[in-house]
Design a protein around this motif. Structure first.
Motif, PDB file in Angstrom:
ATOM      1  N   GLN A   1       7.285   9.240  11.000  1.00 17.09           N
ATOM      2  CA  GLN A   1       7.712   9.487  12.215  1.00 17.09           C
ATOM      3  C   GLN A   1       6.681   9.355  13.656  1.00 17.09           C
ATOM      4  O   GLN A   1       7.268   8.459  14.707  1.00 17.09           O
TER       5      GLN A   1
ATOM      6  N   LEU B   1       5.264  11.993   6.470  1.00 17.66           N
ATOM      7  CA  LEU B   1       6.344  11.980   7.259  1.00 17.66           C
ATOM      8  C   LEU B   1       5.951  12.367   8.731  1.00 17.66           C
ATOM      9  O   LEU B   1       6.517  11.920   9.724  1.00 17.66           O
ATOM     10  N   GLN B   2       5.217  13.191   8.571  1.00 17.33           N
ATOM     11  CA  GLN B   2       4.637  12.759   9.585  1.00 17.33           C
ATOM     12  C   GLN B   2       3.581  12.200  10.630  1.00 17.33           C
ATOM     13  O   GLN B   2       4.324  10.978  11.987  1.00 17.33           O
ATOM     14  N   GLN B   3       3.283  11.047   9.666  1.00 17.63           N
ATOM     15  CA  GLN B   3       2.992   9.862   9.854  1.00 17.63           C
ATOM     16  C   GLN B   3       4.007   9.035  10.175  1.00 17.63           C
ATOM     17  O   GLN B   3       3.445   7.835  11.258  1.00 17.63           O
TER      18      GLN B   3
ATOM     19  N   MET C   1       3.040  16.341   1.993  1.00 17.13           N
ATOM     20  CA  MET C   1       4.022  15.216   1.962  1.00 17.13           C
ATOM     21  C   MET C   1       3.977  15.287   3.145  1.00 17.13           C
ATOM     22  O   MET C   1       4.807  14.390   3.184  1.00 17.13           O
ATOM     23  N   GLN C   2       4.641  16.746   4.129  1.00 15.15           N
ATOM     24  CA  GLN C   2       4.726  16.883   5.105  1.00 15.15           C
ATOM     25  C   GLN C   2       4.456  15.927   5.820  1.00 15.15           C
ATOM     26  O   GLN C   2       4.170  14.957   7.101  1.00 15.15           O
ATOM     27  N   MET C   3       2.617  15.952   5.504  1.00 13.95           N
ATOM     28  CA  MET C   3       1.380  14.807   6.811  1.00 13.95           C
ATOM     29  C   MET C   3       2.523  13.344   6.525  1.00 13.95           C
ATOM     30  O   MET C   3       2.085  12.754   8.074  1.00 13.95           O
TER      31      MET C   3
END
Length: 106
Positions: free
Chosen positions: A9, A5-7, A1-3
């Motif tokens: 952003q 969100l980083q993509q 999930m963090q990945m």
């Protein structure tokens, strides 16, 4: 999930950079073999209009008006092409290009 969100952003940052670039990039539309020229940003803000004095005829204002409209349309078309070039890769990743709020990308 963090990945994800980083993509997202990163794509948002790229989108903002592309929008800023389009706000400054200029295109020149013309009509009548360059007798009328319109300079605008790729975001659609008209910056200048140049009319060659030899096309100004008080007895034929309609031709001048048509040439101004033609130059504005040419500038808008060139701006749309530049928008598609700059935003196309980003739009492909997000699906609906119309969501960017930029004219011509819908």
């Amino acid at each position: 999930m963090q990945m994800i969100l980083q993509q997202a952003q990163k794509m948002q940052e790229q989108l903002m950079a592309a929008q800023a670039e389009l706000a400054e990039a200029e295109v020149v539309g013309q009509a009548g073999n360059g007798l009328v020229q319109v300079t605008s940003t790729a975001a659609g803000e008209v910056r200048s209009v140049r009319i060659d004095p030899k096309i100004v005829d008080p007895d034929d204002v309609e031709t001048l008006q048509d040439l101004v409209v033609g130059a504005l349309q040419d500038a808008a078309h060139k701006a749309q092409e530049l928008q598609a070039e700059k935003m196309g890769p980003l739009a492909g990743g997000l699906g609906d290009a119309g969501g960017f709020g930029l004219p011509g990308l819908g």
